[in-house]
Every structure is written in C-alpha cells, then in structure tokens.
Write an enzyme that holds these catalytic residues in place. Structure first.
Site, PDB file in Angstrom:
ATOM      1  N   HIS A 231      53.173  39.900  36.223  1.00 43.56           N
ATOM      2  CA  HIS A 231      51.927  39.198  36.441  1.00 43.56           C
ATOM      3  C   HIS A 231      51.166  39.241  35.236  1.00 43.56           C
ATOM      4  O   HIS A 231      50.846  38.237  34.681  1.00 43.56           O
ATOM      5  CB  HIS A 231      51.107  39.893  37.517  1.00 43.56           C
ATOM      6  N   GLU A 232      51.071  40.325  34.378  1.00 44.17           N
ATOM      7  CA  GLU A 232      50.464  40.418  33.004  1.00 44.17           C
ATOM      8  C   GLU A 232      51.129  39.878  32.192  1.00 44.17           C
ATOM      9  O   GLU A 232      50.396  39.360  31.009  1.00 44.17           O
ATOM     10  CB  GLU A 232      50.116  41.927  32.674  1.00 44.17           C
TER      11      GLU A 232
ATOM     12  N   HIS B 187      49.920  36.340  32.146  1.00 43.50           N
ATOM     13  CA  HIS B 187      48.687  36.204  31.461  1.00 43.50           C
ATOM     14  C   HIS B 187      48.773  36.189  29.817  1.00 43.50           C
ATOM     15  O   HIS B 187      48.495  35.511  29.109  1.00 43.50           O
ATOM     16  CB  HIS B 187      47.767  37.379  31.679  1.00 43.50           C
TER      17      HIS B 187
ATOM     18  N   GLU C 162      44.968  32.879  35.949  1.00 46.38           N
ATOM     19  CA  GLU C 162      45.461  33.261  37.014  1.00 46.38           C
ATOM     20  C   GLU C 162      46.916  32.571  37.712  1.00 46.38           C
ATOM     21  O   GLU C 162      47.647  32.875  37.947  1.00 46.38           O
ATOM     22  CB  GLU C 162      44.622  33.768  38.317  1.00 46.38           C
TER      23      GLU C 162
HETATM   24 ZN    ZN Z   1      45.558  38.475  36.781  1.00 40.26          ZN
END
Ligand code: ZN
Length: 489
Positions: free
Chosen positions: A254-255, A258, A284
């Site tokens: 997830h990170e 980003h 996101e």
């Molecule tokens: Zn996030």
C-alpha cells in the site's frame, strides 16, 4: 525576471522548506530519541511559522496578479499557487494558530481517551475542534457549504453532495455482497508465527517488485505505516505482527503505491507545485490498486505464496488456491484499517455521514458515540464493545481532519476505473503477475497517471488515465466478480 519566474523561484524555496518539515515529521515517527519530543515540537512549530509567513506573504498576491501563463504547465502552477494563497490568506492567523495548538493538544487527549475507552473524556476537545473547524470553513466557504470547504483541502473539485449520491448508489450493492459472502463458509485464518526479520526481508522484496526505487527511498519500522516525501526522497514505513504477516506485506505494498506515485512524477516538476500527488483520492487510487487489484489478485498471490514458503517454510496453507482464499478472507471486524475489500467502504461511509452531520451542526458531539454504535450495528450486524473499537479508533478527527475519510473510498473507486483500463491495455497482466512481474502494470500507471503529478485537476487526472468518466461501477463489478468466485455465489 518575469512575475511568473519570480513566483516559481519563491515557490521553490517554500517547497524545499516544506520538504524539510516533512522529513522532520518522518524522523519523529522512526528515528527520534524518545526524550526529544519537546525540542522537536518547537522545531516543527518554528518551521510552520516560517512556512505560514511565506504562504501568506502579500508579495505573492502582487506576483499572482502580474503573472501570465504560457502553457499547461504554467497554468497549472499558477492555479496551485493561487489556491494555496487564497486558502492561507482567508483564514486569520489567530485562528490558524488556535487550530494548530488545539490539534497538538487534542492528539494526546484522544490517545489517552482511546487507551481508557472513555469517549466522554475526549468529547470536550472534539467539540472545540469542530467549533474551530467550522469557523475555518466559514472563512473559506464565503457563504457556501462548510463541509465542501473542508473537503477542498484533500480533494479539490468534489462536493459532499456528489460523494453522498455516489455512496448512496454503492451502499446497497456492498451491503448485498457482504450478506451473501458472510452466509458462506470462509477459510480459517493462518495459525503460525512468522519471524520479524523474515517479514522485513520479504517486505523489501515486495517493495522492489512493485518498482519502489530504494536509491531514493528507504523502509523503516513505525507504529503506523505511512509514506513521506516527493521526488527524489520518498520514504515509507511498515510494521510487523508475528501472527499476521499480511499486515506487514500489504501495508508495505500500500505505502509503496503511494511512494511510487511520488517517485514517478516527472523530475522537471520537483520543488514546484506540480511535484506532488494531486489529491488524497488520486493518491489512494495508487496505493489501493497496488495493494488490492494487483497485490491481492489470484495471479500475484500465487507468486507470493512461493516467496512465503521460501522465507518461512510450511506455514499451514496447502497450495496457491488456498492461499488466495486466506489473503482475501472476508470478516466483519470493528477496525477500518484492518477491513477487507468488501467491508472497507462501509466503514468509510459511516464516518462520512457522521462527520458531515457534525460539521453541519445536525449532530452534537454528546450524541456521537451513540450514533456511531447504532450505525455500526445496522451496517455490520454487531454491537461495538468498547470505544477503541468504535468512535475512538481513528486519529483523524483529533487532528481536525474533517473531509478526509471519503477520499479513501474515492481512491477505491478510482482504482476500480484504472484497473479496468489497465486490463485492457495489458492483456498478459495475469501471466506477468504470476511471475512476480509488475512492470507492465506499474509502468502503465506511471505513464498514464503518476508522471503528471499536479498537472491536471484530480478527477481529470483519472479521466485522462482511464479514458472514460470515472464512476463507481467498475469497482463494484470487480468486487462482485472477485468475491462471487471466491465464495461460490
Ligand atoms: Zn493510503
């Protein structure tokens, strides 16, 4: 020097100072000695004071009047600088300071209330925070909708009413899918202990696999996973939990989503207003498509299963198919950040409805806990046991972040749109993911979205990348197909 060039030179220094402030925040969560908190608070306040003065400098207003744009890039730069200047100057300095002070105080009170499961001890702080944020919103809204004015900080161009009608369309289908899935038998959770060093080692493999450039990035451990920075210094954190390696692996992916967005932006935009992700929702969309549509796919989890067997030996899951089911196990828990793809957006909608009512004045803080618990019972079929599993679980409101929550679901919706187009553009996607090769997918995202940074408005950024007007339909279709197959619906 032209007014535009002067503006950009001034902006470059402001951006660099902002970047230093971000790095200081990163350090606080990762490396800073425990006894240094008071000094750090002063350092950060001093930086914030300098930044605020730069952002509200009347000279900026004069230069904005005089500056002329020559192309899309200069037009976009001026749009960003003007928006930031308008927002910074509309809020009186005394109010901005009061909010900053109340925010830092509020976090400690929230953390203590959460530890004690005592909402009442946080309620006065939250009431004051809402009063301050309403005052700020009134300065920004100029007679318009207060919630929209706050939302604009995170997702320029979208309104509360638009989100409301989109969520109203999504909700029945999600509720229906949830009921059908929970009526079926799901897989048992993994029962095995995974050593921390092994989790961190595989985390690094996963980060590289998804294209994270560790020459201009690094991975550290922190209590909460996050990504920090833009351009040529983007750092992420992750965490480990002995009995739940997926927490570590999927937080990392997830990170990395980003971080890859920030690393992927055209280097010519570094230290300009275009050199960062354009909105929370678009951000996101990147973290979610990496984590879910790619990272939790049947193809990729097949590869991950092999990696985990190599790293940890036999951990009690028979084969790739069983592993895929375990990774995508659906369960109705209390906690948003641990929610599966079926439940996640229902958690967000609950918060969106309540915070909109709080900002509009339709809901009083005194009635918030009861409203939360009622809504949770209605949506999730279970009663909230303690406040840390309910109204006190998220830090956002103690920070004054009203209008932030809906960007999570907007990100999921955008990820659904992007994934639909990505599949069309990369027909061999599953074959590649099954070999742990994400390069075609992440390359497509970089080429069609990430490189542009803040060039286009958020919704236009997604439309440009996916080639159609974004709607919630691709996400809902994807969820129905995926979980319908997984649970034999
Ligand atoms: Zn996030």
């Amino acid at each position: 020097m032209s007014a535009y060039d002067q503006l950009m030179a001034y902006e470059r220094v402001t951006q660099a100072l902002g970047s230093v402030a971000g790095r200081t925040g990163w350090d606080q969560e990762t490396m800073m000695p425990a006894g240094s908190a008071a000094l750090r608070a002063e350092e950060m306040a001093a930086l914030e004071e300098v930044l605020h003065a730069r952002r509200t400098n009347p000279k900026l207003g004069d230069l904005l009047e005089a500056a002329e744009s020559a192309d899309d890039v200069s037009r976009a730069n001026l749009r960003h600088i003007r928006r930031s200047f308008d927002r910074a100057t509309k809020v009186p300095a005394t109010l901005a300071t009061a909010i900053a002070r109340h925010t830092s105080k509020g976090q400690g009170i929230w953390a203590a209330a959460r530890a004690e499961n005592d909402f009442a001890s946080f309620a006065p702080t939250l009431t004051e925070m809402i009063r301050l944020k309403r005052e700020e919103a009134a300065c920004l809204a100029a007679g318009g909708d207060l919630y929209d004015a706050l939302l604009d900080d995170y997702e320029p161009g979208v309104t509360g009413a638009e989100l409301q009608s989109m969520f109203d369309r999504m909700r029945p289908r999600l509720v229906d899918l949830r009921a059908q899935v929970l009526a079926e038998d799901g897989p048992a959770p993994i029962d095995h202990a995974f050593d921390e060093a092994g989790q961190m080692a595989l985390s690094t493999v996963l980060a590289r696999t998804f294209g994270y450039d560790l020459e201009i990035g690094r991975i550290d451990k922190a209590v909460h996973p996050f990504s920090s920075g833009s351009g040529t210094d983007v750092r992420i954190t992750t965490r480990t939990s002995p009995r739940d390696p997926f927490n570590c692996f999927y937080s990392t992916i997830h990170e990395v989503g980003h971080a890859c967005y920030e690393q992927g932006i055209d280097r010519a935009y570094e230290l300009t207003p275009l050199g960062a992700g354009v909105s929370m929702g678009v951000h996101e969309s990147q973290s979610r498509i990496y984590e879910n549509q790619l990272g939790r796919s049947r193809a990729f989890t097949g590869w991950l299963f092999g990696q985990m067997r190599d790293q940890f030996g036999d951990f009690g899951v028979a084969d790739e198919d069983a592993f895929y089911r375990v990774v995508n196990r659906v369960g109705s828990g209390y906690i948003r950040t641990e929610a599966d793809e079926v439940h996640y957006n229902l958690h967000v909608m609950l918060r969106f409805d309540l915070e909109r009512q709080l900002v509009d004045g339709r809901l009083e803080v005194a009635d918030l806990e009861e409203a939360w618990n009622e809504r949770f019972a209605a949506d999730f079929g279970t009663a909230v046991d303690v406040a840390s599993n309910g109204v006190l679980q998220d830090v956002h409101w103690s920070f004054g972040l009203f209008g932030y929550f809906p960007t999570y679901t907007l990100g999921n919706v955008y990820a659904g749109c992007l994934y639909q187009s990505l599949r069309g553009a990369v027909p061999a996607l599953d074959d590649q993911l099954a070999k742990g090769d994400t390069s075609a997918a992440t390359g497509w995202l970089r080429e069609n979205l990430q490189q542009f940074g803040g060039l286009r408005e958020p919704r236009e950024t997604i439309r440009h990348a996916c080639g159609f007007e974004p709607t919630e339909a691709p996400l809902l279709d994807y969820l129905d197909a995926k979980f319908g197959a997984l649970y034999g619906l």
